[in-house]
Design a protein around this motif. Structure first.
Motif, mmCIF file in Angstrom:
data_model
loop_
_atom_site.group_PDB
_atom_site.id
_atom_site.type_symbol
_atom_site.label_atom_id
_atom_site.label_comp_id
_atom_site.label_asym_id
_atom_site.label_seq_id
_atom_site.Cartn_x
_atom_site.Cartn_y
_atom_site.Cartn_z
ATOM 1 N N THR A 120 0.819 -1.213 0.000
ATOM 2 C CA THR A 120 0.000 0.000 0.000
ATOM 3 C C THR A 120 0.853 1.264 0.000
ATOM 4 O OG1 THR A 120 -0.125 -0.131 2.419
ATOM 5 C CG2 THR A 120 -1.932 -1.115 1.171
ATOM 6 N N THR A 121 2.109 1.148 0.420
ATOM 7 C CA THR A 121 2.974 2.334 0.453
ATOM 8 C C THR A 121 3.202 2.884 -0.949
ATOM 9 O OG1 THR A 121 4.105 1.484 2.415
ATOM 10 C CG2 THR A 121 5.199 3.237 1.187
ATOM 11 N N LYS A 122 3.588 2.006 -1.872
ATOM 12 C CA LYS A 122 3.851 2.450 -3.247
ATOM 13 C C LYS A 122 2.560 2.869 -3.950
ATOM 14 C CE LYS A 122 8.053 -0.269 -4.050
ATOM 15 N NZ LYS A 122 8.668 -1.340 -4.875
ATOM 16 N N ILE A 123 1.501 2.096 -3.730
ATOM 17 C CA ILE A 123 0.225 2.469 -4.347
ATOM 18 C C ILE A 123 -0.254 3.798 -3.773
ATOM 19 C CG2 ILE A 123 -2.183 1.803 -4.709
ATOM 20 C CD1 ILE A 123 -1.342 -1.094 -4.562
ATOM 21 N N GLY A 124 0.006 4.013 -2.478
ATOM 22 C CA GLY A 124 -0.393 5.265 -1.834
ATOM 23 C C GLY A 124 0.276 6.478 -2.456
ATOM 24 N N ASN A 125 1.531 6.330 -2.858
ATOM 25 C CA ASN A 125 2.228 7.439 -3.523
ATOM 26 C C ASN A 125 1.549 7.799 -4.841
ATOM 27 O OD1 ASN A 125 4.114 7.444 -1.457
ATOM 28 N ND2 ASN A 125 5.539 6.110 -2.540
ATOM 29 N N ALA A 126 1.171 6.767 -5.588
ATOM 30 C CA ALA A 126 0.473 6.999 -6.857
ATOM 31 C C ALA A 126 -0.925 7.561 -6.609
ATOM 32 C CB ALA A 126 0.388 5.690 -7.643
ATOM 33 N N TYR A 127 -1.577 7.008 -5.620
ATOM 34 C CA TYR A 127 -2.949 7.406 -5.290
ATOM 35 C C TYR A 127 -3.017 8.876 -4.901
ATOM 36 C CZ TYR A 127 -7.585 6.711 -3.136
ATOM 37 O OH TYR A 127 -8.910 6.765 -2.818
ATOM 38 N N GLY A 128 -2.044 9.311 -4.099
ATOM 39 C CA GLY A 128 -2.027 10.699 -3.641
ATOM 40 C C GLY A 128 -1.947 11.685 -4.789
ATOM 41 N N ILE A 129 -1.113 11.381 -5.780
ATOM 42 C CA ILE A 129 -0.978 12.278 -6.930
ATOM 43 C C ILE A 129 -2.291 12.365 -7.699
ATOM 44 C CG2 ILE A 129 0.100 12.472 -9.210
ATOM 45 C CD1 ILE A 129 2.718 11.689 -7.995
ATOM 46 N N ALA A 130 -2.935 11.227 -7.928
ATOM 47 C CA ALA A 130 -4.207 11.224 -8.661
ATOM 48 C C ALA A 130 -5.263 12.040 -7.925
ATOM 49 C CB ALA A 130 -4.691 9.785 -8.858
ATOM 50 N N VAL A 131 -5.351 11.841 -6.619
ATOM 51 C CA VAL A 131 -6.376 12.515 -5.817
ATOM 52 C C VAL A 131 -6.170 14.027 -5.814
ATOM 53 C CG1 VAL A 131 -7.201 12.853 -3.452
ATOM 54 C CG2 VAL A 131 -6.899 10.542 -4.347
ATOM 55 N N VAL A 132 -4.942 14.467 -5.546
ATOM 56 C CA VAL A 132 -4.691 15.907 -5.429
ATOM 57 C C VAL A 132 -4.808 16.596 -6.789
ATOM 58 C CG1 VAL A 132 -3.069 17.663 -4.654
ATOM 59 C CG2 VAL A 132 -3.228 15.513 -3.422
ATOM 60 N N PHE A 133 -4.407 15.926 -7.851
ATOM 61 C CA PHE A 133 -4.593 16.499 -9.187
ATOM 62 C C PHE A 133 -6.077 16.735 -9.462
ATOM 63 C CE2 PHE A 133 -0.303 15.879 -11.024
ATOM 64 C CZ PHE A 133 -0.280 16.976 -11.871
ATOM 65 N N VAL A 134 -6.900 15.740 -9.136
ATOM 66 C CA VAL A 134 -8.348 15.878 -9.367
ATOM 67 C C VAL A 134 -8.914 17.015 -8.526
ATOM 68 C CG1 VAL A 134 -10.589 14.745 -9.100
ATOM 69 C CG2 VAL A 134 -8.654 13.467 -10.032
ATOM 70 N N MET A 135 -8.503 17.094 -7.266
ATOM 71 C CA MET A 135 -8.990 18.167 -6.395
ATOM 72 C C MET A 135 -8.594 19.545 -6.926
ATOM 73 S SD MET A 135 -8.293 16.774 -2.545
ATOM 74 C CE MET A 135 -9.282 15.478 -1.808
ATOM 75 N N THR A 136 -7.340 19.675 -7.333
ATOM 76 C CA THR A 136 -6.843 20.966 -7.806
ATOM 77 C C THR A 136 -7.564 21.410 -9.074
ATOM 78 O OG1 THR A 136 -4.662 20.407 -6.892
ATOM 79 C CG2 THR A 136 -4.765 22.250 -8.439
ATOM 80 N N LEU A 137 -7.730 20.485 -10.007
ATOM 81 C CA LEU A 137 -8.422 20.826 -11.251
ATOM 82 C C LEU A 137 -9.898 21.130 -11.002
ATOM 83 C CD1 LEU A 137 -6.763 18.189 -13.598
ATOM 84 C CD2 LEU A 137 -6.535 20.662 -13.778
ATOM 85 N N THR A 138 -10.510 20.383 -10.085
ATOM 86 C CA THR A 138 -11.913 20.644 -9.744
ATOM 87 C C THR A 138 -12.077 22.047 -9.174
ATOM 88 O OG1 THR A 138 -12.284 18.298 -9.277
ATOM 89 C CG2 THR A 138 -13.888 19.846 -8.394
ATOM 90 N N SER A 139 -11.174 22.431 -8.288
ATOM 91 C CA SER A 139 -11.241 23.769 -7.691
ATOM 92 C C SER A 139 -11.034 24.851 -8.746
ATOM 93 C CB SER A 139 -10.185 23.907 -6.590
ATOM 94 O OG SER A 139 -10.446 23.010 -5.536
ATOM 95 N N ALA A 140 -10.127 24.595 -9.689
ATOM 96 C CA ALA A 140 -9.876 25.578 -10.749
ATOM 97 C C ALA A 140 -11.121 25.771 -11.617
ATOM 98 C CB ALA A 140 -8.697 25.122 -11.607
ATOM 99 N N PHE A 141 -11.773 24.674 -11.959
ATOM 100 C CA PHE A 141 -12.994 24.783 -12.763
ATOM 101 C C PHE A 141 -14.136 25.401 -11.962
ATOM 102 C CE2 PHE A 141 -11.058 21.337 -15.429
ATOM 103 C CZ PHE A 141 -10.988 22.094 -16.592
#
Length: 482
Positions: free
Chosen positions: A281-302
């Motif tokens: 879960t450590t390695k998957i968590g690193n990937a997961y975090g990037i996906a989540v924060v990218f989605v949040m940031t783009l959602t806020s921008a829109f």
């Protein structure tokens, strides 16, 4: 109002702005689809991994294969739809929130109630002063505590807005706050157990019930993201931004409850490969975090654009929102990107592949549509073409031409006439349109319009479907024309 019109005008007149928004939207969409792969992997793997606390016989390999078996079963039941699956999930998720909240209260009272002082912002400032760079890097792990919120939009297609607001504010959020507070209290006395806090903080008599419920809850969390992936692909498809796939509507009440067979099996294969490849879960968590924060940031921008153009929010509130939320999300984004080489590259690789597919498809779709629009044949030209055909060249029967154009005759008709030396006695140009209702009555499905003059027997037909209407039935075009 004037501000909204100015922004809209600038966006519509700027080729760069439109292209930038298209790419940003595709990036966000691709990240959500990538999220639909990573969420099931990390949720199930972390839940199943808890069995190591009960028996040492469960090696990493066995945990991985057990997780894969659960994932396969999860994707196999998707075809039954959110409605049917949700009935069994609702009681489980209620038990889950009750248990984590109750255990949180127990740990809070038992270990260190003084952690309540953590609500004071002073402590986070002290934390950053004390740990400096490491504090910033740790935000990449902290963000995993709020994962799932980036996909709340997807639930709107499956449940009402009010039900989401009530459940989030009265059940989900309070339960999570109590759970995390209890874990913080537990760690105050057992900070050496930080790597496996969740299962270590569970009282022994509740371990097995909690393990079973945790596995079931991880399946439910995965279900939410899988459903969200189906929804966003359906929306992309309707906008011409995704290759055509089969969309199965599983509910007559909610249009957003869909199942996409091809995507379902592709997601399943991707989950299996990610679980086998990353294993922890450590390695998957690193990937997961990037996906989540990218989605949040783009959602806020829109959302800023929506606040300006649709809600017409006061400019000071827009600036405050952009500064506060934008700063927080950009700090989190910079932190998760620090772990790019530790698995964080995966969602970006997913996004690159999906964006390429989506952009190429959308570009071809737009080129085709605008070509037809720019080269559509006028009624006068149709009359001329048909009248040039002698009576002997008009065959008995009906010829049907499909086009995306609702108005006008598509240019393919000219190519058809140039290559086929005869025309049927009746010509029908058909366009299919989907409506946001479950079913369209048969007597309202077909809209016909005769192309003048009447004696050339050329018609325009718009066929309207609801999202639950089958499209493979034999439509009675001839009978309706007559």
């Amino acid at each position: 109002m004037q501000r909204a019109l100015k922004v809209k005008s600038k966006l519509e007149n700027s080729k760069f702005a439109k292209l930038f928004l298209l790419f940003a939207t595709m990036l966000g969409t691709s990240m959500v689809i990538g999220d639909g792969v990573l969420t099931p992997c990390i949720s199930v793997l972390s839940a199943v991994g808890g069995i190591k606390e009960a028996t040492s016989a469960m090696t990493e390999d066995r945990i991985v294969w057990a997780s894969i078996a659960i994932l396969v079963c999860l994707f196999m039941v998707q075809r039954f739809g959110t409605d049917k699956v949700g009935y069994s999930f609702a009681p489980i998720i209620c038990v889950w929130f009750s248990l984590i909240a109750g255990i949180g209260v127990h740990n809070f009272i038992k270990y260190d109630p003084s952690v309540i002082k953590a609500i004071n912002p002073k402590y986070i400032l002290d934390y950053f002063r004390r740990n400096k760079d490491q504090a910033w890097i740790s935000l990449g792990g902290v963000v995993l505590a709020i994962t799932g919120t980036e996909a709340l939009f997807a639930d709107v297609g499956h449940f009402s807005v009010r039900s989401i607001q009530i459940s989030m504010c009265s059940v989900t959020y309070p339960a999570l706050i109590l759970a995390y507070t209890g874990q913080a209290s537990f760690l105050r006395k057992n900070n050496h157990l930080v790597s496996d806090t969740f299962y270590k903080s569970i009282p022994d008599p509740l371990y097995w019930p909690m393990f079973i419920v945790a596995v079931l809850a991880s399946i439910i969390a995965s279900q939410a993201m899988i459903s969200g992936t189906f929804s966003i692909i359906q929306q992309s498809l309707s906008l011409g931004c995704f290759p055509r796939v089969k969309i199965v509507h599983t509910s007559t009440k909610y249009q957003g409850q869909v199942y996409v067979p091809e995507i379902n099996y592709l997601l399943m294969l991707a989950c299996i490969f990610v679980t086998l490849g990353f294993r922890t879960t450590t390695k998957i968590g690193n990937a997961y975090g990037i996906a989540v924060v990218f989605v949040m940031t783009l959602t806020s921008a829109f959302l800023v654009l929506i606040m300006i153009m649709i809600w017409k929010t006061h400019i000071l509130l827009i600036i405050a929102y952009a500064l506060i939320i934008g700063t927080i999300e950009l700090v989190y984004l910079s932190s998760v990107l620090y772990k790019f080489d530790q698995g964080g590259y995966l969602p970006l690789a997913f996004a690159l592949i999906l964006m390429t597919i989506m952009y190429v498809w959308n570009d071809v779709y737009r080129r085709k549509y605008y070509f037809e629009l720019d080269h559509k044949i006028s009624p006068e030209k149709v009359k001329e073409i048909v009248e040039d055909m002698s009576t002997s060249q008009r065959l008995p029967g009906l010829a049907i031409f499909y086009s995306e154009l609702v108005h006008g005759i598509p240019p393919i008709f000219k190519h058809y006439v140039a290559n086929v030396p005869a025309l049927h006695s009746v010509l029908v140009f058909v366009s299919f349109k989907s409506l946001p209702i479950s079913k369209v009555p048969m007597d309202e499905r077909f809209l016909f319009r005769r192309v003048q003059p009447k004696d050339i027997h050329v018609y325009r037909c718009i066929v309207r479907y609801g999202y639950k209407d089958a499209r493979n039935e034999q439509e009675p075009f001839r009978e309706l024309l007559v």
